[in-house]
Write an enzyme that holds these catalytic residues in place. Structure first.
Site, PDB file in Angstrom:
ATOM      1  N   HIS A   1      -7.555  -5.928  -0.373  1.00  0.00           N
ATOM      2  CA  HIS A   1      -6.131  -4.949  -0.500  1.00  0.00           C
ATOM      3  C   HIS A   1      -5.036  -5.626  -0.633  1.00  0.00           C
ATOM      4  O   HIS A   1      -4.605  -6.547   0.330  1.00  0.00           O
ATOM      5  CB  HIS A   1      -6.414  -4.172   0.765  1.00  0.00           C
ATOM      6  CG  HIS A   1      -5.444  -2.935   0.658  1.00  0.00           C
ATOM      7  ND1 HIS A   1      -5.181  -2.227  -0.591  1.00  0.00           N
ATOM      8  CD2 HIS A   1      -4.624  -2.276   1.630  1.00  0.00           C
ATOM      9  CE1 HIS A   1      -4.175  -1.083  -0.312  1.00  0.00           C
ATOM     10  NE2 HIS A   1      -3.858  -1.300   0.999  1.00  0.00           N
TER      11      HIS A   1
ATOM     12  N   SER B   1       0.895  -1.227  -0.041  1.00  0.00           N
ATOM     13  CA  SER B   1       0.023   0.077  -0.033  1.00  0.00           C
ATOM     14  C   SER B   1       0.919   1.304  -0.151  1.00  0.00           C
ATOM     15  O   SER B   1       1.596   1.279  -1.048  1.00  0.00           O
ATOM     16  CB  SER B   1      -1.062  -0.155   1.266  1.00  0.00           C
ATOM     17  OG  SER B   1      -1.891   0.894   1.113  1.00  0.00           O
TER      18      SER B   1
ATOM     19  N   ASP C   1      -8.792  -4.642  -5.970  1.00  0.00           N
ATOM     20  CA  ASP C   1      -8.289  -3.829  -4.772  1.00  0.00           C
ATOM     21  C   ASP C   1      -9.077  -2.492  -4.608  1.00  0.00           C
ATOM     22  O   ASP C   1      -9.484  -1.744  -5.773  1.00  0.00           O
ATOM     23  CB  ASP C   1      -6.867  -3.349  -4.988  1.00  0.00           C
ATOM     24  CG  ASP C   1      -6.188  -3.064  -3.591  1.00  0.00           C
ATOM     25  OD1 ASP C   1      -6.991  -2.350  -3.052  1.00  0.00           O
ATOM     26  OD2 ASP C   1      -5.105  -3.576  -3.385  1.00  0.00           O
TER      27      ASP C   1
END
Length: 516
Positions: free
Chosen positions: A485, A229, A455
């Site tokens: 995610h 991320s 995602d």
């Protein structure tokens, strides 16, 4: 719901740029930061996480003779442009490699994202999932500056944060808009009052220089890195600043470096809407009747009705708080981060339709870093501080009003929420660094860039953008057709084989590989 940060690497003086790297070009003795590269961390048993890190118990050992988690601190300059000035302490955690010392590659450093997530608490939580990587690496993570035990940003107290998160985040009239703006100003002012010293120094360029200092102190000639991320953005900025010291690196759940905050927020609105529709499609396709709707559109409509009702009349939640429209939206978004959470979303929606907001509020608390004891970690304060220090644009209510139609088209359910979130930095005390980051890294070693088609938080398109921005021969894109995610934690064998093959054996997957 945090937005991906956006910045461009700041201009550096020649000497300052090289300080945390190999220190070439600066005469020994002239550079106080050289002493920092010679630190010897005092590794010892890890204490229980403190409130800023989210609380809890000390990490349990992993299997094997060397499975004990160890913690230490690393000194870094408060201001990398003034390396002989004040220092801050960065919190580190590691577990030693489980394999023979002769096969050890080095330290694999993790950043799990946020920005604002504590790596010191997150790595042990997932430690067993990295057992294969641990056969050849010490597993290492850290609390980035401003986070957890690393000079944490603090803003409002727990009671004030309770009120802040129950504030209506999607105002319908001028009175509600004024309340939202005042709440945002109060939060930002509290951050300046309580953390003014650290706020100018939490940009991702600062964290990247910390990362290179960490590499040197750990004794590695190159950086071995696993970014997830926001960690992909940190890794990209590192690669731009220090291309010659990039070793083997993996980026998973990739932030799009080409987008400014407006474009990033719009992309997230689409991403969360797509994830919600995927959830709804999965639910209605089950053999048994889906309890939250008869079709994808019906699920959408029922949730929209629930949110409108909550805007007028919040439901009882975790006493004494009540579930507001904004908290319900946060709770729904939190459940979309992993397919494993979809069952909780179904239970939470069913419960809310029956007049009880407990589950959705618990999901929102997880999103906002609130523990069961009512204490907040510093996840959100750090997230805001890093985002606002990185992103140059400042948006006004007029900007939001102008953009609302486009956001609502992108997501009928999340559009307003994401659009109004853009005012977070409007009254921030520190100017933002840039419109978006520079992650170009010509000459760097290959970086495996993994995009997940489902995602919600870092939409799939960001992986291709990152691979292109890193440069030809550097960014190697891999696609995972999945949900949630990120990709590695899906446990998909194809993804795991690609990651393990590169990090352990240096085998670069063919660009364009698709899993499964």
């Amino acid at each position: 719901m945090s937005r991906p940060f956006r910045l461009r690497a700041a201009a550096l003086t020649a000497c300052a740029l090289l300080l945390p790297a190999l220190l070439a070009g600066c005469a020994e003795g002239d550079d106080p930061a050289q002493d920092l590269t010679r630190q010897k961390p005092a590794w010892k048993a890890c204490p229980a996480p403190d409130e800023a890190q989210g609380g809890g118990a000390s990490p349990s050992p992993l299997p094997g003779a060397r499975g004990r988690w160890e913690c230490a601190t690393l000194k870094a300059p408060l201001d990398w442009d003034d390396p002989d000035g004040d220092t801050i302490s960065l919190a580190l955690i590691r577990v030693r490699s489980s394999g023979p010392e002769s096969e050890r590659i080095g330290s694999l450093i993790f950043n799990f994202g946020g920005p604002g997530g504590s790596g010191v608490t997150t790595l042990p939580a997932f430690g067993q999932e990295y057992a294969t990587l641990r056969t050849r690496y010490d597993l290492v993570s850290f609390d980035p500056r401003g986070v957890g035990r690393s000079a944490p940003v603090t803003c409002e107290d727990d009671q004030e944060l309770d009120e802040h998160f129950q504030q209506d985040g999607t105002p319908d009239d001028s009175a509600e808009r004024t309340e939202l703006l005042d709440s945002t100003k109060d939060f930002n002012a509290a951050c300046e009052d309580n953390s003014g010293r650290i706020l100018p120094h939490v940009r991702t360029t600062d964290a990247a220089r910390d990362l290179d200092l960490m590499r040197q102190v750990l004794g590695d000639d190159r950086l071995y890195y696993f970014g997830i991320s926001y960690g992909t953005e940190l890794g990209g900025v590192y690669a731009h600043l220090f291309p010659d010291t990039v070793g083997r690196a993996v980026f998973d759940a990739v932030v799009d470096p080409a987008r400014n905050p407006e474009q990033a927020s719009l992309g997230q609105a689409r991403g969360f809407q797509r994830a919600l529709d995927n959830y709804a499609e999965d639910c209605v396709s089950q053999v048994e009747e889906c309890p939250v709707g008869d079709s994808v559109q019906d699920v959408r409509d029922r949730i929209a009705t629930l949110l409108r009702d909550l805007d007028r009349r919040p439901l009882p939640g975790l006493f004494p708080r009540r579930l507001t429209e904004t908290m319900a939206t946060s709770g729904i978004a939190q459940a979309l981060y992993s397919k494993d959470f979809w069952a909780f979303l179904t239970d939470g929606l069913e419960q809310a339709y029956d007049g009880d907001g407990t589950i959705l509020m618990a999901l929102a608390d997880s999103m906002n870093g609130r523990g069961e004891n009512g204490e907040y970690s510093n996840l959100v304060p750090a997230n805001v501080a890093i985002n606002c220090a990185d992103a140059e644009p400042r948006y006004t209510p007029a900007d939001v009003e102008r953009l609302l139609p486009e956001f609502r088209k992108a997501s009928p359910l999340f559009g307003d929420f994401m659009a109004w979130g853009m005012i977070t930095c409007t009254d921030w005390a520190v100017p933002g660094a840039a419109d978006h980051p520079d992650v170009s890294a010509p000459g760097a070693a290959p970086i495996l860039v993994i995009g997940n088609t489902g995602d919600p938080a870092t939409p799939y398109e960001g992986a291709r953008s990152m691979a292109r921005a890193l440069g030809e021969g550097v960014g190697v894109e891999l696609t995972y057709n999945g949900q949630g995610h990120g990709a590695y934690h899906s446990e998909d064998r194809c993804v795991r084989n690609a990651v393990h093959g590169y990090l352990l054996d240096g085998k670069v997957p063919e660009a364009g590989t698709v899993c499964p």
